[in-house]
Design a protein around this motif. Structure first.
Motif, short mmCIF file in Angstrom:
data_model
loop_
_atom_site.label_atom_id
_atom_site.label_comp_id
_atom_site.label_asym_id
_atom_site.label_seq_id
_atom_site.Cartn_x
_atom_site.Cartn_y
_atom_site.Cartn_z
N ALA A 1 0.82 -1.21 0.00
CA ALA A 1 0.00 0.00 0.00
C ALA A 1 0.85 1.26 0.00
O ALA A 1 0.45 2.29 -0.58
CB ALA A 1 -0.94 -0.01 1.21
N THR A 2 2.02 1.23 0.63
CA THR A 2 2.84 2.44 0.71
C THR A 2 3.35 2.88 -0.65
O THR A 2 3.66 4.05 -0.86
CB THR A 2 4.03 2.22 1.66
OG1 THR A 2 4.86 1.16 1.15
CG2 THR A 2 3.54 1.85 3.05
N ALA A 3 3.46 1.94 -1.60
CA ALA A 3 3.94 2.30 -2.94
C ALA A 3 2.97 3.21 -3.68
O ALA A 3 3.35 3.89 -4.63
CB ALA A 3 4.21 1.04 -3.75
N LEU A 4 1.71 3.22 -3.24
CA LEU A 4 0.69 4.05 -3.90
C LEU A 4 0.66 5.47 -3.35
O LEU A 4 -0.05 6.31 -3.90
CB LEU A 4 -0.69 3.41 -3.72
CG LEU A 4 -0.87 2.02 -4.32
CD1 LEU A 4 -2.25 1.46 -3.95
CD2 LEU A 4 -0.71 2.06 -5.84
N HIS B 1 -12.72 6.95 -23.54
CA HIS B 1 -12.16 7.08 -22.20
C HIS B 1 -10.82 6.38 -22.24
O HIS B 1 -10.57 5.54 -23.11
CB HIS B 1 -13.06 6.46 -21.14
CG HIS B 1 -13.62 5.13 -21.54
ND1 HIS B 1 -12.85 3.97 -21.57
CD2 HIS B 1 -14.85 4.76 -21.97
CE1 HIS B 1 -13.61 2.96 -21.98
NE2 HIS B 1 -14.82 3.40 -22.24
N TYR B 2 -9.93 6.72 -21.32
CA TYR B 2 -8.60 6.12 -21.33
C TYR B 2 -8.20 5.78 -19.90
O TYR B 2 -8.39 6.58 -18.98
CB TYR B 2 -7.57 7.10 -21.92
CG TYR B 2 -6.21 6.47 -22.19
CD1 TYR B 2 -5.90 5.96 -23.44
CD2 TYR B 2 -5.25 6.39 -21.17
CE1 TYR B 2 -4.67 5.37 -23.68
CE2 TYR B 2 -4.02 5.80 -21.41
CZ TYR B 2 -3.73 5.29 -22.67
OH TYR B 2 -2.51 4.71 -22.89
N ASP B 3 -7.64 4.56 -19.72
CA ASP B 3 -7.16 4.12 -18.42
C ASP B 3 -5.66 3.84 -18.51
O ASP B 3 -5.23 2.90 -19.18
CB ASP B 3 -7.91 2.87 -17.96
CG ASP B 3 -9.31 3.20 -17.47
OD1 ASP B 3 -9.50 3.23 -16.25
OD2 ASP B 3 -10.18 3.43 -18.33
N LEU B 4 -4.90 4.67 -17.82
CA LEU B 4 -3.46 4.48 -17.72
C LEU B 4 -3.23 3.49 -16.58
O LEU B 4 -3.43 3.82 -15.41
CB LEU B 4 -2.80 5.82 -17.44
CG LEU B 4 -1.29 5.97 -17.60
CD1 LEU B 4 -0.94 7.45 -17.60
CD2 LEU B 4 -0.52 5.26 -16.51
N LEU B 5 -2.84 2.26 -16.92
CA LEU B 5 -2.67 1.20 -15.93
C LEU B 5 -1.21 1.13 -15.49
O LEU B 5 -0.31 1.08 -16.33
CB LEU B 5 -3.09 -0.15 -16.52
CG LEU B 5 -4.48 -0.22 -17.18
CD1 LEU B 5 -4.71 -1.59 -17.78
CD2 LEU B 5 -5.57 0.12 -16.18
N LEU B 6 -1.00 1.13 -14.18
CA LEU B 6 0.37 1.10 -13.66
C LEU B 6 0.45 0.10 -12.51
O LEU B 6 -0.33 0.16 -11.56
CB LEU B 6 0.78 2.48 -13.16
CG LEU B 6 2.21 2.59 -12.59
CD1 LEU B 6 3.24 2.42 -13.70
CD2 LEU B 6 2.41 3.91 -11.86
N SER B 7 1.42 -0.82 -12.60
CA SER B 7 1.72 -1.69 -11.47
C SER B 7 3.05 -1.27 -10.88
O SER B 7 3.99 -0.95 -11.60
CB SER B 7 1.76 -3.17 -11.89
OG SER B 7 2.90 -3.44 -12.69
N LEU B 8 3.12 -1.26 -9.56
CA LEU B 8 4.32 -0.85 -8.85
C LEU B 8 4.84 -2.03 -8.05
O LEU B 8 4.16 -2.52 -7.14
CB LEU B 8 4.03 0.32 -7.91
CG LEU B 8 3.53 1.61 -8.58
CD1 LEU B 8 2.02 1.72 -8.45
CD2 LEU B 8 4.19 2.84 -7.98
#
Length: 628
Positions: free
Chosen positions: A230-233, A261-268
């Motif tokens: 959670a801290t990465a967010l 519509h556009y969704d910028l998906l990001l995994s950390l």
């Protein structure tokens, strides 16, 4: 071995006669496919799929997607499909693989049957890299092409699908798909075409955050983030503002949006820190979990998001005509990847700085590294043209490692392509006395038909005509000269016209140190001609460089330097000392079960690329990178 129904019937059944799959037609497939994916098996990294397909009696050919948009090659792995069973009216049916096309499965549908029921699994990689889908303890990337079979004979745009996804308890998700309903942890998405489904991956996770990057917009842009922790967010306002500025600067550059519509998906936190894969109304991006935590040290991770965002205009909306295909099992062609990827690389870098995501000093160093590679390291230019590299993903398959990258050349249409477009931009500015630039091309070429989502294809001649409209010049001859020429010189005219040239320093910058830290390696490419891995393994050797001439090759392990145990700093110190003492640098190498010694006669010290100003030339590079 004892067999039990229905496997006994399958084992005894004679193979169905091979019949060529129907050619895809621009006609609707009757009825909608139901597709239910269960992504709750975190322990085994397995997706469990149930699919219902409306059918008519007779021979049916089902296809497993092979050619995946954005991968530029037939990359979908057939080995991931397992446990396939087909049933009709509660009875299992025999099916066979087409002997001439392993991605095609044939089944005879009995009379009176209107629906085929399928169940199978997608076996996800245990340790994904590159563009692989992933399923971890806390996050998930569903790429639908690995979880669907579809009937041959129709355009992917004419096959309707009703998809649903079951997630682990409490997980949230981001995707360009839109939810129609939800029941517990299962979400049912709105009906879409097969093309849209495959182009709309899902990022989901235990730790999830969504930010509206353009509040109140009729065609919104969302930032959907998942993380291992959670801290990465946790982010600062100015960090999110930089992503909002990316949207603003893209609007100013292109003058249109080609998405509903556009969704910028990001995994950390995922294993591959720079996953990037474009889609029309979303993009998949992956970074280390320090993306926000160490913002001042991680600018090099931030090039991927702008790059993939630009692809919504360049590659997905405006699409090379020979890259477009009617379905996912028809071969596409890559002759214009120097536009699709090369110009996207250029605009991605430009928008990175214009938006504030990338400090301009770091971008100059990123450009210096690109120039150094093209001019110094890329020996393969002497036998292989830039145009020929557009087929590299097909030749190598899934970007598998190559042994001699500086000789074989690999995907140079990205970085060398970007240098070509810098040349075009500065040439337009020079010829027009500063009145026009490549920005005008982007606005005219990618900004047409605001609101249109359906692809608009283009050819080489279309690119030339659009450039000619912006600034009269023999663009066809210019571009073909850059693309087809074989020789030692990189296309650096644009850099010089922009007021800069390649230079060298013996001091490694913080930017370069951060890259080495994340990649767990050490870069000696421009001194010893070596790129080192985490534990002393030699990852790359420059063709005809210092290390090459001493007999080094990729795969060896460096054990000691001048009889001292190898560490990157030990090798750096030895390179620096050799400038004065003129003694060869002695390396102890492990070669399988054997050991050997190599002596490197290099006395030029450490070398890291930088950009230097050309006195008396206007600084067009800063003008190009300045916000609009």
């Amino acid at each position: 071995m004892q067999l039990h129904p229905p496997f006994l019937a399958l084992a005894l059944a004679a193979p169905l006669a091979a019949v060529a799959a129907p050619v895809p037609q621009d006609t609707p497939y009757p009825g909608a496919i139901g597709l239910a994916v269960d992504a709750t098996d975190l322990d085994h990294k397995i997706l469990r799929i149930r699919e219902t397909i409306p059918v008519q009696p007779g021979r049916l050919t089902l296809l497993y997607p092979q050619w995946i948009p954005g991968n530029h090659a037939p990359t979908n792995e057939l080995k991931r499909l397992a446990g396939l069973r087909m049933a009709a009216g509660g009875k299992w049916l025999d099916w066979t693989r087409d002997p001439d096309d392993f991605y095609a499965l044939n089944v005879d549908v009995p009379a009176g049957v209107a629906r085929l029921d399928l169940e199978f699994q997608q076996l996800l990689p245990m340790a994904p890299t590159g563009s692989d889908p992933f399923l971890g303890r806390n996050l998930l990337d569903v790429q639908w092409q690995g979880a669907v079979l579809y009937p041959a004979g129709h355009y992917a745009t004419r096959i309707a699908v009703d998809p649903s996804l079951k997630l682990p308890a409490g997980w949230q998700f981001g995707t360009a798909l839109r939810a129609a309903s939800a029941s517990g942890d299962e979400v049912h998405f709105e009906r879409v075409s097969l093309e849209t489904l495959v182009d709309s991956p899902v990022f989901a996770g235990k730790y999830f955050k969504r930010v509206d990057l353009d509040p109140g917009a009729a065609r919104p842009v969302f930032f959907d983030m998942v993380a291992d922790d959670a801290t990465a967010l946790e982010s600062e306002d100015d960090q999110i503002e930089a992503h909002r500025n990316l949207v603003r600067q893209a609007d100013r550059l292109f003058g249109a949006r080609h998405f509903a519509h556009y969704d910028l998906l990001l995994s950390l936190g995922q294993v591959d820190y720079d996953l990037g894969l474009e889609h029309h109304q979303s993009s998949e991006n992956s970074v280390k979990d320090n993306y926000f935590k160490e913002w001042d040290k991680t600018s090099f991770q931030r090039y991927v998001i702008p790059h993939e965002f630009v692809h919504s205009w360049n590659g997905k909306f405006r699409r090379p005509a020979d890259l477009w295909a009617p379905d996912f099992n028809t071969a596409s062609h890559n002759s214009l990847l120097w536009v699709y990827e090369g110009q996207t690389q250029y605009w991605g870098d430009v928008l990175s700085v214009r938006s504030g995501m990338f400090p301009i000093a770091d971008m100059r160093e990123r450009l210096a590294r690109r120039v150094a590679w093209s001019q110094v390291a890329d020996a393969g230019r002497t036998w292989r043209s830039l145009q020929s590299t557009t087929d590299d993903e097909i030749i190598t398959g899934r970007r598998l490692p190559i042994d001699w990258g500086t000789w074989q050349r690999f995907e140079e249409y990205y970085d060398e392509g970007a240098l070509v477009w810098l040349d075009v931009d500065t040439r337009i500015r020079e010829l027009s006395n500063g009145r026009r630039s490549l920005d005008d091309f982007a606005h005219d070429f990618f900004g047409v038909e605001d609101g249109r989502v359906a692809p608009l294809t283009y050819t080489f001649d279309d690119v030339v005509a659009a450039l000619q409209k912006v600034q009269p010049f023999d663009w066809a001859a210019f571009l073909r000269g850059k693309l087809d020429t074989i020789g030692p010189d990189a296309p650096l005219d644009g850099l010089a016209r922009a007021g800069w040239r390649l230079g060298w320093t013996d001091k490694q910058s913080d930017y370069a140190k951060a890259i080495d830290s994340v990649r767990e390696g050490a870069d000696f490419r421009y001194s010893l001609g070596l790129h080192m891995g985490k534990a002393g393994e030699i990852k790359d050797v420059q063709w005809n460089g210092v290390g090459f001439k001493a007999g080094l090759r990729p795969g060896l392990t460096l054990v000691a330097v001048n009889l001292k145990a190898y560490k990157p700093d030990v090798l750096r110190d030895a390179v620096t000392a050799a400038v004065k003492d003129k003694a060869p640098i002695e390396l102890l190498l492990k070669d399988g079960d054997d050991y050997r010694v190599a002596r490197l006669d290099w006395h030029g010290g450490l070398r890291y690329p930088i950009l230097e100003r050309i006195e008396g030339r206007p600084d067009l590079l800063t003008a190009i990178l300045s916000p609009r």
